[in-house]
Design a protein around this motif. Structure first.
Motif, PDB file in Angstrom:
ATOM      1  N   GLU A 200      -6.259   3.826   9.813  1.00  0.00           N
ATOM      2  CA  GLU A 200      -6.687   4.123   8.442  1.00  0.00           C
ATOM      3  C   GLU A 200      -6.612   5.615   8.132  1.00  0.00           C
ATOM      4  OE1 GLU A 200     -10.479   2.415   7.635  1.00  0.00           O
ATOM      5  OE2 GLU A 200      -9.815   0.352   7.993  1.00  0.00           O
ATOM      6  N   GLU A 201      -6.952   6.455   9.089  1.00  0.00           N
ATOM      7  CA  GLU A 201      -6.915   7.896   8.847  1.00  0.00           C
ATOM      8  C   GLU A 201      -5.483   8.377   8.632  1.00  0.00           C
ATOM      9  OE1 GLU A 201      -8.662  12.080  10.746  1.00  0.00           O
ATOM     10  OE2 GLU A 201      -9.034  10.161  11.741  1.00  0.00           O
ATOM     11  N   LEU A 202      -4.547   7.833   9.385  1.00  0.00           N
ATOM     12  CA  LEU A 202      -3.142   8.221   9.210  1.00  0.00           C
ATOM     13  C   LEU A 202      -2.584   7.680   7.898  1.00  0.00           C
ATOM     14  CD1 LEU A 202      -1.739   7.809  12.839  1.00  0.00           C
ATOM     15  CD2 LEU A 202      -2.484   9.900  11.673  1.00  0.00           C
ATOM     16  N   LEU A 203      -3.002   6.497   7.495  1.00  0.00           N
ATOM     17  CA  LEU A 203      -2.587   5.967   6.196  1.00  0.00           C
ATOM     18  C   LEU A 203      -3.034   6.902   5.073  1.00  0.00           C
ATOM     19  CD1 LEU A 203      -3.311   2.131   6.602  1.00  0.00           C
ATOM     20  CD2 LEU A 203      -1.092   3.274   6.658  1.00  0.00           C
ATOM     21  N   ARG A 204      -4.264   7.429   5.198  1.00  0.00           N
ATOM     22  CA  ARG A 204      -4.740   8.379   4.177  1.00  0.00           C
ATOM     23  C   ARG A 204      -3.952   9.684   4.248  1.00  0.00           C
ATOM     24  NH1 ARG A 204      -9.790   6.273   5.840  1.00  0.00           N
ATOM     25  NH2 ARG A 204     -10.152   8.072   7.199  1.00  0.00           N
ATOM     26  N   LEU A 205      -3.676  10.152   5.452  1.00  0.00           N
ATOM     27  CA  LEU A 205      -2.942  11.403   5.608  1.00  0.00           C
ATOM     28  C   LEU A 205      -1.569  11.325   4.949  1.00  0.00           C
ATOM     29  CD1 LEU A 205      -2.570  14.241   6.886  1.00  0.00           C
ATOM     30  CD2 LEU A 205      -1.748  13.077   8.947  1.00  0.00           C
ATOM     31  N   PHE A 206      -0.869  10.224   5.149  1.00  0.00           N
ATOM     32  CA  PHE A 206       0.483  10.085   4.596  1.00  0.00           C
ATOM     33  C   PHE A 206       0.482   9.428   3.213  1.00  0.00           C
ATOM     34  CE2 PHE A 206       1.309  10.320   9.213  1.00  0.00           C
ATOM     35  CZ  PHE A 206       2.201  11.374   9.216  1.00  0.00           C
ATOM     36  N   ASN A 207      -0.707   9.072   2.728  1.00  0.00           N
ATOM     37  CA  ASN A 207      -0.863   8.464   1.402  1.00  0.00           C
ATOM     38  C   ASN A 207      -0.063   7.163   1.298  1.00  0.00           C
ATOM     39  OD1 ASN A 207      -1.899   8.229  -1.167  1.00  0.00           O
ATOM     40  ND2 ASN A 207      -0.413   9.631  -2.113  1.00  0.00           N
ATOM     41  N   ILE A 208      -0.292   6.277   2.276  1.00  0.00           N
ATOM     42  CA  ILE A 208       0.399   4.993   2.336  1.00  0.00           C
ATOM     43  C   ILE A 208      -0.589   3.877   2.016  1.00  0.00           C
ATOM     44  CG2 ILE A 208       1.717   3.396   3.782  1.00  0.00           C
ATOM     45  CD1 ILE A 208       3.159   6.050   3.297  1.00  0.00           C
ATOM     46  N   PRO A 209      -0.377   3.094   0.966  1.00  0.00           N
ATOM     47  CA  PRO A 209      -1.270   1.963   0.674  1.00  0.00           C
ATOM     48  C   PRO A 209      -1.165   0.890   1.762  1.00  0.00           C
ATOM     49  CG  PRO A 209       0.062   2.555  -1.251  1.00  0.00           C
ATOM     50  CD  PRO A 209       0.642   3.288  -0.087  1.00  0.00           C
ATOM     51  N   ALA A 210      -2.295   0.428   2.246  1.00  0.00           N
ATOM     52  CA  ALA A 210      -2.311  -0.578   3.307  1.00  0.00           C
ATOM     53  C   ALA A 210      -1.675  -1.893   2.861  1.00  0.00           C
ATOM     54  CB  ALA A 210      -3.748  -0.817   3.768  1.00  0.00           C
ATOM     55  N   GLU A 211      -1.638  -2.113   1.529  1.00  0.00           N
ATOM     56  CA  GLU A 211      -1.071  -3.358   1.006  1.00  0.00           C
ATOM     57  C   GLU A 211       0.416  -3.524   1.353  1.00  0.00           C
ATOM     58  OE1 GLU A 211      -4.573  -2.229  -1.490  1.00  0.00           O
ATOM     59  OE2 GLU A 211      -2.827  -1.190  -0.648  1.00  0.00           O
ATOM     60  N   LEU A 212       1.069  -2.425   1.710  1.00  0.00           N
ATOM     61  CA  LEU A 212       2.503  -2.469   2.014  1.00  0.00           C
ATOM     62  C   LEU A 212       2.809  -3.021   3.403  1.00  0.00           C
ATOM     63  CD1 LEU A 212       3.670   1.057   0.770  1.00  0.00           C
ATOM     64  CD2 LEU A 212       4.431  -1.132  -0.147  1.00  0.00           C
TER      65      LEU A 212
END
Length: 497
Positions: A200-212
């Motif tokens: 989750e922290e890396l998803l926020r860092l790279f601004n990637i929606p988890a829905e993908l």
């Protein structure tokens, strides 16, 4: 019960399908080359629909050549070029942009910014990877930021991301399966290899929606069934692994310390480290080797961006050769590159240098340099880069390599295999089945459906075709490698690279 396995091997320069029997022997195969797109300096793209159409073609052709029908196939395995990033519309299954290939360097500046902000230690600790454009995270972020409305659509759940395995699973199942395996997930720079979850922290860092994101499964698992209109029956898809991990499995490198090196478009050396996560101090990668029955096996990997692609460039770019098979006779006739060094840093340098701004060069040209010397230097560059990786692994504390198992398209060239043994100074073993990437995917699929009972069972199927012993003197080996290191220093973007 049917005992044939269909392996889909989707690589960087071609798409292949190979049918294997229950003893790991090849029955039939088909192959289609893949068009490369270079829209800007350092950018590399593929048309994902071209990949899908080629997959349909080669699978049908392979069955036809083998005189087989869908009812004869027990399972399908998939192996794929890793890190290559596809973003598509969930509703119609169409890509919203060409796939960004693992070789692509367009996000170099973004990676440099994140590195300057101090994020690389966090990323390496969680993913085992270095902060580099090679991996999927910054490629996906680029697509979300540059394709009109992509980010908003992604946040609404209208788009799907995947590496090539996920893309093929989606197309094979008509959109019923959005999944990947742990080996491919571990190459995205978004997957925590310790917790085996999307981070989750890396998803926020790279601004990637988890829905993908796709669901992450074991490498041998139930990935659904292909649609009946694909080959004529709903065949189970039971094995998925990134190409280099699949080659590790195809080479039966199941014990910690076993090493394989694959020579395709790039060159990839992997050492099995078992259940231990080894974090490299010499800019190698820690990665998932495979995950079976929920248990993860890890590996250390060195990745070279350009190996077989050097020969493709000599053929298609410089037009010095008509086909790759000519290079063995040319090198044998030439005997020595006579001081010519080729550094094929067409899209930067991979491990252990990780210099995305380096560019290729040929050094040591004289008036009597000809096609033979340039071709020979191109082949030798692969051997020198292999030694780079071995030296880095040794500095990381790995046990000295006593034997190297090799595979991939380049190793059918006896001159290359012998030169490898001479440059690295250890015996090189070439297996009977050199299509070990496709074979590894077949082994994974066969494990799931019971054709193979265990990894020990698979190990008994590996056999050596030929061993190449070093014949070069230590002095000459050292002198040649010193010249290579000097050539690499001269193409580096910074003196410290």
């Amino acid at each position: 019960m049917p005992h044939y396995i269909l392996s889909i091997d989707q690589g960087t320069t071609s798409t292949r399908a190979i049918v294997f029997d229950g003893t790991g022997n090849r029955v039939a195969s088909a192959q289609v080359e893949l068009k490369q797109h270079f829209p800007a300096d350092g950018w590399v793209e593929h048309d994902a629909m071209d990949i899908w159409w080629a997959t349909e073609t080669v699978c049908r052709d392979a069955l036809r050549k083998g005189g087989l029908h869908a009812r004869d196939i027990a399972a399908i395995g998939i192996t794929n070029q890793r890190e290559t990033t596809v973003l598509w519309d969930r509703a119609n299954g169409m890509p919203v942009h060409r796939a960004i290939v693992w070789q692509d360097r367009r996000t170099g500046e973004r990676c440099a910014e994140l590195k300057e902000q101090g994020y690389e230690p966090l990323i390496q600790s969680r993913t085992g990877l270095l902060l580099d454009p090679y991996f999927s995270a910054t490629k996906l972020a680029w697509l979300l930021d540059h394709v009109p409305n992509a980010r908003a659509r992604a946040e609404r759940g209208e788009l799907a991301f995947g590496t090539i395995d996920s893309w093929l699973l989606w197309k094979l199942t008509h959109g019923k399966v959005h999944a990947t395996d742990a080996t491919n997930a571990s190459r995205t720079m978004l997957f925590n290899i310790r917790t085996q979850c999307w981070d989750e922290e890396l998803l926020r860092l790279f601004n990637i929606p988890a829905e993908l994101l796709p669901v992450v499964k074991d490498s041998s698992a139930d990935f659904g069934r292909c649609a009946p209109d694909f080959l004529g029956a709903p065949i189970p898809i039971c094995g998925v692994a990134g190409d280099q991990q699949a080659a590790l499995i195809g080479q039966a490198c199941f014990a910690p310390g076993m090493v394989k090196s694959t020579y395709g478009t790039g060159c990839f050396m992997i050492t099995n480290t078992g259940s231990t996560i080894v974090q490299s101090e010499n800019r190698l990668l820690t990665t998932v080797a495979y995950r079976l029955n929920g248990e993860t096996t890890y590996a250390v990997e060195g990745s070279i961006f350009v190996a077989g692609a050097t020969i493709q460039w000599l053929r298609d770019g410089l037009k010095l050769i008509g086909c790759a098979s000519e290079t063995q006779a040319i090198a044998e006739a030439t005997g020595d590159a006579r001081g010519v060094y080729m550094v094929p840093a067409f899209t930067g340098l991979g491990a252990p240098y990780w210099d995305p701004r380096a560019r290729g060069a040929i050094f040591g040209l004289t008036r009597d340099t000809g096609i033979g010397e340039i071709v020979t230097a191109g082949l030798q560059s692969v051997c020198f880069q292999t030694r780079d990786l071995m030296e880095a692994m040794t500095r990381d504390g790995a046990s000295p390599v006593t034997t190297l198992r090799i595979d991939g398209g380049m190793v059918v060239n006896n001159w290359v295999a012998q030169s490898l043994a001479d440059i690295i100074g250890v015996p090189v073993d070439r297996p009977v089945v050199t299509e070990t990437t496709a074979l590894g995917a077949a082994f994974l699929a066969g494990l799931q459906v019971g054709i193979f009972t265990s990894l020990d069972d698979i190990s008994t199927l590996w056999s050596c075709d030929r061993r190449f012993e070093p014949t070069m003197s230590d002095d000459k080996r050292s002198s040649l490698y010193t010249g290579w290191l000097d050539a690499v220093r001269r193409v580096a973007s910074e003196p410290s690279a």
